[in-house]
Design an enzyme around this catalytic site. Structure first.
Site, PDB file in Angstrom:
ATOM      1  N   ARG A  61     -12.250  70.953 -26.589  1.00 54.21           N
ATOM      2  CA  ARG A  61     -10.988  70.864 -26.045  1.00 54.21           C
ATOM      3  C   ARG A  61     -10.308  71.867 -25.886  1.00 54.21           C
ATOM      4  NH1 ARG A  61      -9.470  66.384 -24.815  1.00 54.21           N
ATOM      5  NH2 ARG A  61      -7.437  66.694 -25.766  1.00 54.21           N
ATOM      6  N   ARG A 118      -8.773  82.476 -28.531  1.00 53.29           N
ATOM      7  CA  ARG A 118      -8.753  83.517 -27.489  1.00 53.29           C
ATOM      8  C   ARG A 118      -8.935  84.340 -28.483  1.00 53.29           C
ATOM      9  NH1 ARG A 118      -3.919  80.441 -26.293  1.00 53.29           N
ATOM     10  NH2 ARG A 118      -4.400  78.752 -24.748  1.00 53.29           N
ATOM     11  N   ARG A 121     -12.375  55.097 -32.177  1.00 52.61           N
ATOM     12  CA  ARG A 121     -11.804  55.496 -33.089  1.00 52.61           C
ATOM     13  C   ARG A 121     -10.333  54.962 -33.573  1.00 52.61           C
ATOM     14  NH1 ARG A 121     -13.484  56.499 -38.406  1.00 52.61           N
ATOM     15  NH2 ARG A 121     -12.371  57.947 -39.698  1.00 52.61           N
ATOM     16  N   ARG A 164      -2.581  65.056 -39.655  1.00 50.64           N
ATOM     17  CA  ARG A 164      -1.474  65.493 -38.888  1.00 50.64           C
ATOM     18  C   ARG A 164      -0.560  64.952 -39.354  1.00 50.64           C
ATOM     19  NH1 ARG A 164      -3.463  65.967 -32.622  1.00 50.64           N
ATOM     20  NH2 ARG A 164      -4.283  63.593 -32.807  1.00 50.64           N
ATOM     21  N   GLU A 193       0.056  60.594 -39.566  1.00 46.76           N
ATOM     22  CA  GLU A 193      -0.960  60.403 -38.571  1.00 46.76           C
ATOM     23  C   GLU A 193      -2.712  60.458 -39.111  1.00 46.76           C
ATOM     24  OE1 GLU A 193      -1.467  61.295 -34.669  1.00 46.76           O
ATOM     25  OE2 GLU A 193      -3.901  60.912 -34.633  1.00 46.76           O
ATOM     26  N   TYR A 242     -12.039  60.418 -23.122  1.00 47.26           N
ATOM     27  CA  TYR A 242     -11.575  60.894 -23.924  1.00 47.26           C
ATOM     28  C   TYR A 242     -10.676  61.791 -22.767  1.00 47.26           C
ATOM     29  CZ  TYR A 242     -10.294  63.616 -27.956  1.00 47.26           C
ATOM     30  OH  TYR A 242      -9.837  64.432 -29.228  1.00 47.26           O
ATOM     31  N   ASP A 245      -6.561  62.937 -21.108  1.00 48.11           N
ATOM     32  CA  ASP A 245      -6.020  62.695 -20.870  1.00 48.11           C
ATOM     33  C   ASP A 245      -4.474  62.642 -20.358  1.00 48.11           C
ATOM     34  OD1 ASP A 245      -6.059  64.972 -23.241  1.00 48.11           O
ATOM     35  OD2 ASP A 245      -6.764  66.358 -22.468  1.00 48.11           O
TER      36      ASP A 245
HETATM   37  N1  UDP Z   1      -9.638  70.239 -33.940  1.00 47.90           N
HETATM   38  C1  UDP Z   1     -10.362  70.902 -35.471  1.00 47.90           C
HETATM   39  N2  UDP Z   1      -9.299  71.095 -36.607  1.00 47.90           N
HETATM   40  C2  UDP Z   1      -7.710  71.188 -35.803  1.00 47.90           C
HETATM   41  C3  UDP Z   1      -7.929  70.345 -34.758  1.00 47.90           C
HETATM   42  C4  UDP Z   1      -8.655  69.981 -33.755  1.00 47.90           C
HETATM   43  O1  UDP Z   1     -11.384  71.176 -35.696  1.00 47.90           O
HETATM   44  O2  UDP Z   1      -6.828  71.751 -36.125  1.00 47.90           O
HETATM   45  C5  UDP Z   1     -11.158  69.319 -33.432  1.00 47.90           C
HETATM   46  C6  UDP Z   1     -11.272  68.135 -34.224  1.00 47.90           C
HETATM   47  O3  UDP Z   1     -12.987  68.359 -33.791  1.00 47.90           O
HETATM   48  C7  UDP Z   1     -10.706  67.385 -32.234  1.00 47.90           C
HETATM   49  C8  UDP Z   1     -10.611  68.486 -31.868  1.00 47.90           C
HETATM   50  O4  UDP Z   1     -10.924  69.940 -32.043  1.00 47.90           O
HETATM   51  O5  UDP Z   1     -11.597  65.758 -32.205  1.00 47.90           O
HETATM   52  C9  UDP Z   1     -10.041  68.185 -30.103  1.00 47.90           C
HETATM   53  O6  UDP Z   1      -8.931  68.358 -31.113  1.00 47.90           O
HETATM   54  P1  UDP Z   1      -7.132  68.145 -30.470  1.00 47.90           P
HETATM   55  O7  UDP Z   1      -6.175  68.162 -30.534  1.00 47.90           O
HETATM   56  O8  UDP Z   1      -7.688  68.189 -28.476  1.00 47.90           O
HETATM   57  O9  UDP Z   1      -7.431  66.081 -30.132  1.00 47.90           O
HETATM   58  P2  UDP Z   1      -6.086  65.057 -30.012  1.00 47.90           P
HETATM   59  O10 UDP Z   1      -5.264  65.635 -29.874  1.00 47.90           O
HETATM   60  O11 UDP Z   1      -6.968  64.507 -28.869  1.00 47.90           O
HETATM   61  O12 UDP Z   1      -5.969  64.128 -31.232  1.00 47.90           O
END
Ligand code: UDP
Length: 370
Positions: A173, A177, A250, A281, A301, A350, A352
């Site tokens: 996801r 870059r 989850r 976060r 969170e 999962y 968006d």
């Molecule tokens: N992820 C990570 N470190 C980060 C942010 C994301 O390893 O700092 C990984 C983690 O496995 C997560 C996945 O990337 O489940 C997808 O992150 P995303 O931000 O898309 O999750 P969401 O915002 O849907 O919670």
């Protein structure tokens, strides 16, 4: 017996609201019910001190689907927010997603070529071929340093499982870059509705009867006979009384605080990527809308195991759950007057927000324009 409504929509989240709006527009009579005491599902925002708080976690609208972007823009004006979260690993700050800013800070390098050389060396620890799990996928994308500092701890607390036991697709996801670009998404369109998501869903539901605090499954007899057809966006397994088993999710737990401070972290999202800190976060809500209020609201969170009856956040898309889900889909096909839809009801994905809206619009085409 004449039914009172053409459609009963169970769930006032984005899927239900889009369907209700489109049905109402075509002259159908619609009743929307939701067991919560508010509309907008997990997109719900609550306004305090003029700050829109994302009650069910950060929601950033982003899409590459032009017709979905045009669609949501009918109901809200979007601001120019671009998600650029920062990772905090034991006090070291790194830009996300993984890009030249991250690489430069991690290795004190300057060019894409230097970054590429380091990552290439580091990815040699895994054998070639298709990555078999999230750990292999992550190392093959960004190497071991970034995996250890920015991925492993975060992912394992987020999902409650080892990275070696998680599917590779989750990490795909995130963009990687070799440019100095901190935009978390690759999508063409992005923003936050000015005034919050609740207002946007309210606008979709304008002129439509909505009853809140009504649990369809508890009042099945009463509500099932009200309408010719039902659009059900609640959990599909709950609809069938968990007859085949319980689909796993989850869960999340949020702790929100009001602080007498103008600007705590300088960015909407800071990820805490070490495993020892129990939350993933901290969201500072005002930054989603460039707020200048003298106070701020922050939310920690915490990921957690999910139990029946709690809000479901992330579907656990492993083989066991996907098999179970397929059984429910089979059962759903037999119920002719109910259409199952949305993240929980129809898809168990999962998802968006834009994909949920695209899927609702697809259904509208099939169901309302036939
Ligand atoms: N992820 C990570 N470190 C980060 C942010 C994301 O390893 O700092 C990984 C983690 O496995 C997560 C996945 O990337 O489940 C997808 O992150 P995303 O931000 O898309 O999750 P969401 O915002 O849907 O919670």
């Amino acid at each position: 017996m004449k039914r009172q409504y053409d459609y009963l929509v169970v769930g006032a989240g984005p899927f239900g609201a889009v369907f209700a709006h489109e049905a109402n527009k075509r002259g159908k009579s619609v009743l929307v019910i939701d067991r919560r005491n508010h509309i907008a599902g997990n997109m719900y925002c609550e306004t305090k001190d003029d700050i829109n708080i994302h009650v069910y976690g950060a929601h950033i609208f982003h899409t590459s689907i032009k017709h979905v972007w045009d669609y949501v823009n009918q109901f809200a004006e979007f601001n120019h927010y671009v998600n650029s979260p920062v990772a905090n690993y034991k006090g070291e700050m790194y830009n996300l997603p993984f890009n030249m800013n991250t690489f430069s800070k991690m290795w004190n390098i300057r060019t894409p070529k230097e970054a590429n050389e380091i990552i290439n060396k580091q990815r040699a620890v895994i054998s070639g071929g298709e990555p078999k799990n999230l750990e292999e996928q992550a190392i093959s994308l960004v190497g071991t340093d970034i995996y250890e500092k920015l991925i492993k701890g975060y992912t394992e607390k987020q999902w409650g499982r080892k990275c070696t036991e998680l599917p590779a697709f989750i990490i795909k996801r995130l963009p990687v870059r070799y440019t100095y670009d901190n935009n978390y998404f690759n999508d063409r369109f992005q923003g936050i509705p000015i005034g919050g998501y609740t207002k946007m869903i309210e606008s979709m539901l304008e002129g439509i009867e909505v009853r809140l605090g009504v649990d369809f499954l508890k009042h099945r007899d009463e509500y099932e006979t009200l309408a010719g057809k039902i659009i059900y966006t609640g959990p599909i397994d709950e609809y069938f009384d968990y007859s085949e088993g319980v689909l796993e999710y989850r869960g999340l737990h949020f702790e929100t605080e009001r602080l007498e401070e103008e600007n705590l972290q300088g960015v909407a999202v800071v990820n805490y990527t070490e495993g020892e800190i129990p939350y993933t976060r901290i969201i500072e809500h005002k930054h989603f809308e460039f707020g200048t209020q003298p106070v701020t609201y922050v939310t920690k969170e915490y990921p957690k195991d999910w139990k029946i009856g709690e809000e479901a956040y992330y579907p656990v898309n492993d083989v066991k759950n996907l098999d179970l889900y397929a059984k429910y889909v089979k059962k759903a096909k037999i119920v002719s007057n109910v259409i199952f839809g949305g993240r929980l009801g129809g898809e168990y994905k999962y998802y968006d927000m834009d994909k949920v809206i695209a899927s609702a619009l697809e259904l509208c085409k099939k169901e309302l324009d036939k």
